[in-house]
Design a protein around this motif. Sequence first.
Motif, PDB file in Angstrom:
ATOM      1  N   SER A  34       0.831  -1.206   0.000  1.00 39.71           N
ATOM      2  CA  SER A  34       0.000   0.000   0.000  1.00 39.71           C
ATOM      3  C   SER A  34       0.864   1.254   0.000  1.00 39.71           C
ATOM      4  CB  SER A  34      -0.915   0.023   1.227  1.00 39.71           C
ATOM      5  OG  SER A  34      -1.790  -1.063   1.218  1.00 39.71           O
ATOM      6  N   LEU A  35       1.940   1.229   0.777  1.00 37.33           N
ATOM      7  CA  LEU A  35       2.833   2.382   0.821  1.00 37.33           C
ATOM      8  C   LEU A  35       3.609   2.531  -0.485  1.00 37.33           C
ATOM      9  CD1 LEU A  35       4.062   2.036   4.486  1.00 37.33           C
ATOM     10  CD2 LEU A  35       2.355   3.611   3.588  1.00 37.33           C
ATOM     11  N   TYR A  36       3.961   1.426  -1.120  1.00 42.66           N
ATOM     12  CA  TYR A  36       4.621   1.497  -2.428  1.00 42.66           C
ATOM     13  C   TYR A  36       3.712   2.108  -3.486  1.00 42.66           C
ATOM     14  CZ  TYR A  36       9.055  -0.794  -1.588  1.00 42.66           C
ATOM     15  OH  TYR A  36      10.324  -1.069  -1.173  1.00 42.66           O
ATOM     16  N   PHE A  37       2.413   1.935  -3.320  1.00 45.18           N
ATOM     17  CA  PHE A  37       1.454   2.548  -4.243  1.00 45.18           C
ATOM     18  C   PHE A  37       1.684   4.058  -4.295  1.00 45.18           C
ATOM     19  CE2 PHE A  37      -2.551   4.820  -4.760  1.00 45.18           C
ATOM     20  CZ  PHE A  37      -2.972   4.346  -5.990  1.00 45.18           C
ATOM     21  N   TYR A  38       1.912   4.662  -3.128  1.00 42.65           N
ATOM     22  CA  TYR A  38       2.159   6.102  -3.098  1.00 42.65           C
ATOM     23  C   TYR A  38       3.467   6.450  -3.806  1.00 42.65           C
ATOM     24  CZ  TYR A  38      -1.779   6.800  -0.052  1.00 42.65           C
ATOM     25  OH  TYR A  38      -3.043   6.850   0.434  1.00 42.65           O
ATOM     26  N   LYS A  50      13.134  10.680  -3.778  1.00 44.20           N
ATOM     27  CA  LYS A  50      12.234  10.735  -2.624  1.00 44.20           C
ATOM     28  C   LYS A  50      11.393   9.480  -2.487  1.00 44.20           C
ATOM     29  CE  LYS A  50      11.488  15.487  -1.504  1.00 44.20           C
ATOM     30  NZ  LYS A  50      10.484  16.462  -1.193  1.00 44.20           N
ATOM     31  N   ASN A  51      11.629   8.481  -3.297  1.00 42.63           N
ATOM     32  CA  ASN A  51      10.839   7.260  -3.179  1.00 42.63           C
ATOM     33  C   ASN A  51      11.729   6.036  -3.324  1.00 42.63           C
ATOM     34  OD1 ASN A  51      11.016   6.422  -5.973  1.00 42.63           O
ATOM     35  ND2 ASN A  51       9.581   8.046  -6.467  1.00 42.63           N
ATOM     36  N   LEU A  52      11.153   4.876  -3.090  1.00 44.93           N
ATOM     37  CA  LEU A  52      11.919   3.626  -3.124  1.00 44.93           C
ATOM     38  C   LEU A  52      11.943   2.970  -4.502  1.00 44.93           C
ATOM     39  CD1 LEU A  52      10.703   2.158   0.265  1.00 44.93           C
ATOM     40  CD2 LEU A  52      12.952   3.063  -0.246  1.00 44.93           C
ATOM     41  N   LEU A  53      11.420   3.649  -5.500  1.00 43.55           N
ATOM     42  CA  LEU A  53      11.380   3.096  -6.853  1.00 43.55           C
ATOM     43  C   LEU A  53      12.329   3.904  -7.737  1.00 43.55           C
ATOM     44  CD1 LEU A  53       7.513   2.728  -7.023  1.00 43.55           C
ATOM     45  CD2 LEU A  53       9.176   0.946  -6.475  1.00 43.55           C
ATOM     46  N   PRO A  54      13.504   3.373  -8.012  1.00 40.02           N
ATOM     47  CA  PRO A  54      14.505   4.153  -8.734  1.00 40.02           C
ATOM     48  C   PRO A  54      14.092   4.530 -10.154  1.00 40.02           C
ATOM     49  CG  PRO A  54      15.225   1.871  -8.473  1.00 40.02           C
ATOM     50  CD  PRO A  54      13.976   2.032  -7.656  1.00 40.02           C
ATOM     51  N   TRP A  55      13.108   3.857 -10.726  1.00 43.43           N
ATOM     52  CA  TRP A  55      12.682   4.167 -12.078  1.00 43.43           C
ATOM     53  C   TRP A  55      11.682   5.322 -12.122  1.00 43.43           C
ATOM     54  CZ3 TRP A  55       7.462   3.488 -12.184  1.00 43.43           C
ATOM     55  CH2 TRP A  55       6.921   2.581 -11.277  1.00 43.43           C
ATOM     56  N   ARG A  56      11.182   5.763 -10.961  1.00 43.17           N
ATOM     57  CA  ARG A  56      10.229   6.876 -10.950  1.00 43.17           C
ATOM     58  C   ARG A  56      10.980   8.182 -10.963  1.00 43.17           C
ATOM     59  NH1 ARG A  56       6.766   8.732 -12.292  1.00 43.17           N
ATOM     60  NH2 ARG A  56       5.615   9.627 -10.618  1.00 43.17           N
ATOM     61  N   GLY A  57      10.720   8.993 -11.956  1.00 41.21           N
ATOM     62  CA  GLY A  57      11.347  10.306 -12.060  1.00 41.21           C
ATOM     63  C   GLY A  57      10.314  11.417 -11.930  1.00 41.21           C
ATOM     64  N   ASN A  58      10.762  12.625 -12.093  1.00 43.54           N
ATOM     65  CA  ASN A  58       9.874  13.780 -12.022  1.00 43.54           C
ATOM     66  C   ASN A  58       8.888  13.766 -13.178  1.00 43.54           C
ATOM     67  OD1 ASN A  58      11.374  14.611  -9.829  1.00 43.54           O
ATOM     68  ND2 ASN A  58      12.633  16.014 -11.012  1.00 43.54           N
ATOM     69  N   CYS A  59       7.722  14.319 -12.950  1.00 43.92           N
ATOM     70  CA  CYS A  59       6.730  14.402 -14.028  1.00 43.92           C
ATOM     71  C   CYS A  59       5.861  15.636 -13.825  1.00 43.92           C
ATOM     72  CB  CYS A  59       5.872  13.139 -14.093  1.00 43.92           C
ATOM     73  SG  CYS A  59       4.858  12.869 -12.639  1.00 43.92           S
ATOM     74  N   HIS A  60       5.197  16.035 -14.865  1.00 44.96           N
ATOM     75  CA  HIS A  60       4.316  17.207 -14.867  1.00 44.96           C
ATOM     76  C   HIS A  60       5.025  18.445 -14.318  1.00 44.96           C
ATOM     77  CE1 HIS A  60       1.199  13.969 -14.996  1.00 44.96           C
ATOM     78  NE2 HIS A  60       0.892  14.711 -16.039  1.00 44.96           N
ATOM     79  N   GLY A 109       3.499  18.776  -7.402  1.00 42.98           N
ATOM     80  CA  GLY A 109       3.373  17.615  -6.527  1.00 42.98           C
ATOM     81  C   GLY A 109       1.980  17.026  -6.522  1.00 42.98           C
ATOM     82  N   GLY A 110       1.832  15.991  -5.718  1.00 39.91           N
ATOM     83  CA  GLY A 110       0.567  15.287  -5.638  1.00 39.91           C
ATOM     84  C   GLY A 110       0.758  13.836  -6.040  1.00 39.91           C
ATOM     85  N   PHE A 111      -0.331  13.196  -6.376  1.00 38.67           N
ATOM     86  CA  PHE A 111      -0.306  11.790  -6.729  1.00 38.67           C
ATOM     87  C   PHE A 111      -1.242  11.521  -7.899  1.00 38.67           C
ATOM     88  CE2 PHE A 111       0.922  12.047  -2.344  1.00 38.67           C
ATOM     89  CZ  PHE A 111       1.988  11.173  -2.261  1.00 38.67           C
ATOM     90  N   HIS A 112      -0.854  10.567  -8.748  1.00 39.59           N
ATOM     91  CA  HIS A 112      -1.736  10.101  -9.809  1.00 39.59           C
ATOM     92  C   HIS A 112      -2.746   9.142  -9.209  1.00 39.59           C
ATOM     93  CE1 HIS A 112       0.555  11.805 -13.061  1.00 39.59           C
ATOM     94  NE2 HIS A 112       1.663  11.328 -12.532  1.00 39.59           N
ATOM     95  N   ASP A 113      -3.840   8.948  -9.898  1.00 41.42           N
ATOM     96  CA  ASP A 113      -4.889   8.069  -9.417  1.00 41.42           C
ATOM     97  C   ASP A 113      -5.261   7.077 -10.512  1.00 41.42           C
ATOM     98  OD1 ASP A 113      -7.037   7.079  -7.865  1.00 41.42           O
ATOM     99  OD2 ASP A 113      -8.417   8.362  -8.947  1.00 41.42           O
ATOM    100  N   ALA A 114      -5.344   5.816 -10.173  1.00 41.65           N
ATOM    101  CA  ALA A 114      -5.854   4.759 -11.049  1.00 41.65           C
ATOM    102  C   ALA A 114      -4.998   4.503 -12.280  1.00 41.65           C
ATOM    103  CB  ALA A 114      -7.298   5.066 -11.470  1.00 41.65           C
ATOM    104  N   GLY A 115      -3.790   4.993 -12.311  1.00 40.76           N
ATOM    105  CA  GLY A 115      -2.902   4.711 -13.426  1.00 40.76           C
ATOM    106  C   GLY A 115      -3.223   5.486 -14.691  1.00 40.76           C
ATOM    107  N   ASP A 116      -4.204   6.391 -14.638  1.00 40.24           N
ATOM    108  CA  ASP A 116      -4.556   7.130 -15.848  1.00 40.24           C
ATOM    109  C   ASP A 116      -3.855   8.490 -15.919  1.00 40.24           C
ATOM    110  OD1 ASP A 116      -5.938   8.401 -13.854  1.00 40.24           O
ATOM    111  OD2 ASP A 116      -7.911   8.084 -14.717  1.00 40.24           O
ATOM    112  N   HIS A 117      -2.978   8.755 -14.985  1.00 42.42           N
ATOM    113  CA  HIS A 117      -2.134   9.945 -14.973  1.00 42.42           C
ATOM    114  C   HIS A 117      -2.912  11.251 -14.929  1.00 42.42           C
ATOM    115  CE1 HIS A 117       1.169   7.280 -15.351  1.00 42.42           C
ATOM    116  NE2 HIS A 117       0.657   6.771 -16.444  1.00 42.42           N
ATOM    117  N   VAL A 118      -4.022  11.229 -14.217  1.00 41.76           N
ATOM    118  CA  VAL A 118      -4.760  12.444 -13.905  1.00 41.76           C
ATOM    119  C   VAL A 118      -4.670  12.596 -12.395  1.00 41.76           C
ATOM    120  CG1 VAL A 118      -7.011  13.579 -13.935  1.00 41.76           C
ATOM    121  CG2 VAL A 118      -6.335  12.118 -15.835  1.00 41.76           C
TER     122      VAL A 118
END
Length: 148
Positions: A34-38, A50-60, A109-118
């Motif tokens: 659940s925490l990895y989801f964030y 800032k996260n544990l997933l090295p493949w996640r970069g900045n966006c928007h 900042g913020g979070f995407h929801d449902a994988g649709d990048h909104v």
Amino acid sequence: MRTLRRSSSSAPPISEVVTDSGLDIDYARALQYSLYFYDANMCGDDVEGKNLLPWRGNCHTYDAHVPLTPWDGKKDKSTKSGVNLSASFIEKYKDILDPDGDGTVDVAGGFHDAGDHVQFGMPENYTAATLAWGLLRVQGRFQAARTG
């Protein structure tokens, strides 16, 4: 199991952090996922490192600042952008809306929801509040699972 912490981009892969306990129902592992989801859905110009997933970069990063002017109502490429607030509201609350005085509202900042990048706020807020409430109510169990 390790404690989840924000770290550099050299973080170990999920398979090293979330281990299989061998239990049929493993709530500690479910909590970690659940925490990895964030981490996976983090958005903005300060995601890297800032996260544990090295493949996640900045966006928007292109829409992190919105001009603090009333929106002109156009929905085409000729729009000057802006906010859906009246000029009187902007003037009254300018010190709150634009604390650094650069003439924009910082919406980075913020979070995407449902994988649709909104970006949405309510699903993530509810989930985070539920996880936090669980931590407050049964903190000992979080610690026993070595995730707190």
